[in-house]
Design a protein around this motif. Structure first.
Motif, PDB file in Angstrom:
ATOM      1  N   ARG A  81       0.837  -1.197   0.000  1.00 45.21           N
ATOM      2  CA  ARG A  81       0.000   0.000   0.000  1.00 45.21           C
ATOM      3  C   ARG A  81       0.867   1.240   0.000  1.00 45.21           C
ATOM      4  O   ARG A  81       2.020   1.208   0.429  1.00 45.21           O
ATOM      5  CB  ARG A  81      -0.874   0.024   1.252  1.00 45.21           C
ATOM      6  CG  ARG A  81      -1.883  -1.081   1.345  1.00 45.21           C
ATOM      7  CD  ARG A  81      -2.617  -0.980   2.663  1.00 45.21           C
ATOM      8  NE  ARG A  81      -3.090   0.380   2.890  1.00 45.21           N
ATOM      9  CZ  ARG A  81      -4.354   0.704   3.084  1.00 45.21           C
ATOM     10  NH1 ARG A  81      -5.280  -0.212   3.102  1.00 45.21           N
ATOM     11  NH2 ARG A  81      -4.705   1.943   3.307  1.00 45.21           N
ATOM     12  N   LEU A  82       0.266   2.347  -0.426  1.00 43.22           N
ATOM     13  CA  LEU A  82       0.945   3.644  -0.379  1.00 43.22           C
ATOM     14  C   LEU A  82       0.614   4.384   0.911  1.00 43.22           C
ATOM     15  O   LEU A  82       1.339   5.288   1.310  1.00 43.22           O
ATOM     16  CB  LEU A  82       0.561   4.495  -1.584  1.00 43.22           C
ATOM     17  CG  LEU A  82       0.962   3.927  -2.943  1.00 43.22           C
ATOM     18  CD1 LEU A  82       0.479   4.837  -4.056  1.00 43.22           C
ATOM     19  CD2 LEU A  82       2.455   3.714  -3.035  1.00 43.22           C
ATOM     20  N   SER A  83      -0.485   4.020   1.556  1.00 42.41           N
ATOM     21  CA  SER A  83      -0.857   4.646   2.819  1.00 42.41           C
ATOM     22  C   SER A  83      -0.810   3.609   3.932  1.00 42.41           C
ATOM     23  O   SER A  83      -0.938   2.416   3.686  1.00 42.41           O
ATOM     24  CB  SER A  83      -2.266   5.248   2.729  1.00 42.41           C
ATOM     25  OG  SER A  83      -3.218   4.232   2.502  1.00 42.41           O
ATOM     26  N   CYS A  84      -0.621   4.078   5.132  1.00 43.16           N
ATOM     27  CA  CYS A  84      -0.577   3.201   6.292  1.00 43.16           C
ATOM     28  C   CYS A  84      -1.990   2.676   6.563  1.00 43.16           C
ATOM     29  O   CYS A  84      -2.939   3.461   6.629  1.00 43.16           O
ATOM     30  CB  CYS A  84      -0.043   3.970   7.495  1.00 43.16           C
ATOM     31  SG  CYS A  84       0.315   2.937   8.917  1.00 43.16           S
ATOM     32  N   PRO A  85      -2.159   1.367   6.705  1.00 43.92           N
ATOM     33  CA  PRO A  85      -3.509   0.809   6.892  1.00 43.92           C
ATOM     34  C   PRO A  85      -4.024   0.963   8.316  1.00 43.92           C
ATOM     35  O   PRO A  85      -3.245   1.183   9.252  1.00 43.92           O
ATOM     36  CB  PRO A  85      -3.301  -0.668   6.563  1.00 43.92           C
ATOM     37  CG  PRO A  85      -1.905  -0.927   6.995  1.00 43.92           C
ATOM     38  CD  PRO A  85      -1.141   0.330   6.675  1.00 43.92           C
ATOM     39  N   ASP A  86      -5.322   0.859   8.456  1.00 42.45           N
ATOM     40  CA  ASP A  86      -5.907   0.826   9.789  1.00 42.45           C
ATOM     41  C   ASP A  86      -5.528  -0.499  10.446  1.00 42.45           C
ATOM     42  O   ASP A  86      -5.493  -1.532   9.785  1.00 42.45           O
ATOM     43  CB  ASP A  86      -7.436   0.919   9.714  1.00 42.45           C
ATOM     44  CG  ASP A  86      -7.907   2.322   9.402  1.00 42.45           C
ATOM     45  OD1 ASP A  86      -7.212   3.275   9.775  1.00 42.45           O
ATOM     46  OD2 ASP A  86      -8.970   2.462   8.764  1.00 42.45           O
ATOM     47  N   PRO A  87      -5.262  -0.486  11.740  1.00 41.41           N
ATOM     48  CA  PRO A  87      -4.916  -1.733  12.430  1.00 41.41           C
ATOM     49  C   PRO A  87      -6.133  -2.647  12.565  1.00 41.41           C
ATOM     50  O   PRO A  87      -7.220  -2.191  12.925  1.00 41.41           O
ATOM     51  CB  PRO A  87      -4.421  -1.267  13.798  1.00 41.41           C
ATOM     52  CG  PRO A  87      -4.908   0.121  13.955  1.00 41.41           C
ATOM     53  CD  PRO A  87      -5.162   0.678  12.603  1.00 41.41           C
TER      54      PRO A  87
END
Length: 168
Positions: A81-87
């Motif tokens: 991913r290019l963005s940090c995912p939700d945990p």
């Protein structure tokens, strides 16, 4: 002379008290080595793709999945991913910085039932060195601190919202 049954063979083997080579710790280390090979191969693959070539940071999400057809077999699904995912539960997240070439683990979250147990009895898990970091992560997720970290990591933008067009 009668042929020895499988049960008799097993009993003989157990009676000799052989050294157990497949200790769970060694098994975990082997899985870890295999997983990191897969992660590094995924990073290499994605950084060579046109879309990801100029991206300074990639987030590698590893979802842990137990196979239903074979017991005690774990499979890993790896996403970039290019963005940090939700945990979420049963997830590991790594951050790859292209400039330094470093891959850093951001967090590892166990299954929901384990998280619930950690939240109920954090001191029990915190006593073991191998669990201390996960205890902190689970408690941060429960308190909302991990979500705040994700928000900041994404430049204070919501996780799934793309605000800029990425040029090909």
């Amino acid at each position: 002379m009668s042929k020895e049954s499988v049960a008799e063979q097993v009993q003989k083997h157990v009676a000799t008290n052989p050294k157990k080579e497949d200790h769970t710790y060694e098994y975990g280390r082997t899985i870890g080595k295999d997983l990191f090979k897969k992660i590094n191969a995924t990073i290499e693959d994605y950084t060579s793709r046109e879309f990801y070539k100029d991206q300074p940071i990639l987030y590698i999400v590893v979802m842990v999945k137990k196979l239903k057809i074979v017991t005690n077999v774990i499979d890993f699904q790896i996403y970039v991913r290019l963005s940090c995912p939700d945990p979420v539960y049963k997830q590991m997240v790594f951050k790859y910085e292209k400039k330094s070439g470093e891959t850093k683990m951001l967090w590892q979250i166990p299954p929901k039932n384990r998280c619930d147990d950690i939240i109920k009895r954090p001191k029990r898990y915190a006593l073991e060195n191998s669990w201390r970091e996960q205890v902190q992560t689970v408690l941060a997720m429960d308190s909302g601190l991990l979500h705040k970290f994700v928000f900041i990591e994404n430049g204070s933008k919501p996780n799934a919202v793309i605000t800029e067009k990425i040029e090909d």
